[in-house]
Design an enzyme around this catalytic site. Sequence first.
Site, PDB file in Angstrom:
ATOM      1  N   HIS A 155       0.840  -1.206   0.000  1.00  0.00           N
ATOM      2  CA  HIS A 155       0.000   0.000   0.000  1.00  0.00           C
ATOM      3  C   HIS A 155       0.874   1.255   0.000  1.00  0.00           C
ATOM      4  CE1 HIS A 155      -3.431  -2.460   0.399  1.00  0.00           C
ATOM      5  NE2 HIS A 155      -4.201  -1.638   1.090  1.00  0.00           N
ATOM      6  N   HIS A 212       0.954  -2.229   9.480  1.00  0.00           N
ATOM      7  CA  HIS A 212       2.363  -2.565   9.191  1.00  0.00           C
ATOM      8  C   HIS A 212       3.348  -2.062  10.261  1.00  0.00           C
ATOM      9  CE1 HIS A 212       1.772  -4.258   5.173  1.00  0.00           C
ATOM     10  NE2 HIS A 212       0.917  -3.281   4.950  1.00  0.00           N
TER      11      HIS A 212
END
Length: 257
Positions: A155, A212
Amino acid sequence: VNMAAIDVIVEQLVSLWRIPAVRQFFPWLFLLISLLGSILKELDLVPQSYFSSSKNFVNLYFVKVSWGWTLLLLTPFLLFSSSANQSLFALLKRLLALAVATAVWYVCTGTFLYIEDVTGSCFESQTAHIANKLTSKAACRGAGFHWQGHDISGHSFILCYSSLLIMEETSAMTVLKTTGLHRTLLNLLYVALNLIVATWVWMFACTSVYFHDPKDKLLGTACGLLGWYLTYRYWYQKPFSPGLPLQRQQKEQKQLA
């Protein structure tokens, strides 16, 4: 749609992107957001929200297919803008730049998936290691378990890279004085591309504060910045390359003269 209002919006956006400081700071914005977002996430300072779930509408129907949206809007924009003031050769060079960008996207995302696969292990839960050896992410998840490896943020990469690609390829946009369908479609595509950039920046920020590990986000962001820099700031300024968008190229040549 009020075309006069669209014209005003286009003029404002073109003026904004022509400010040198805006273009110079924009790439650094992603690094700044990634750093600040990672700090906020590690300190747990951002409350949960609609966007903290990966199942939010924007993530599912836009970010997950972000490269598709980028090409869907950017390809016709290049076709319309090139037919307005450029030769067929110039158009082919811009389409070649899109092909190069797609290759960068494909190689980087494929590499991220490979790294996650070869560095990971299969866990029965978030903490307990399973006894049987499932050696791939697909097999592990297919069995209902958790795969944990170095998950470089795709992303962070794609949202950064797509935004910078759009910034570069729309830089030759001019406010057309003609009237008709061609101008209307070009203006609508330009506004849509700016809206998609705003969406990508927002979702990049959401990734930074909700998902993340810091190193995986920073690595993803660095890959996006590097992909952009090596093409538009290095290779495309050399002969035997797709080159820069025409008006931007002319402007930079004047500055060098």
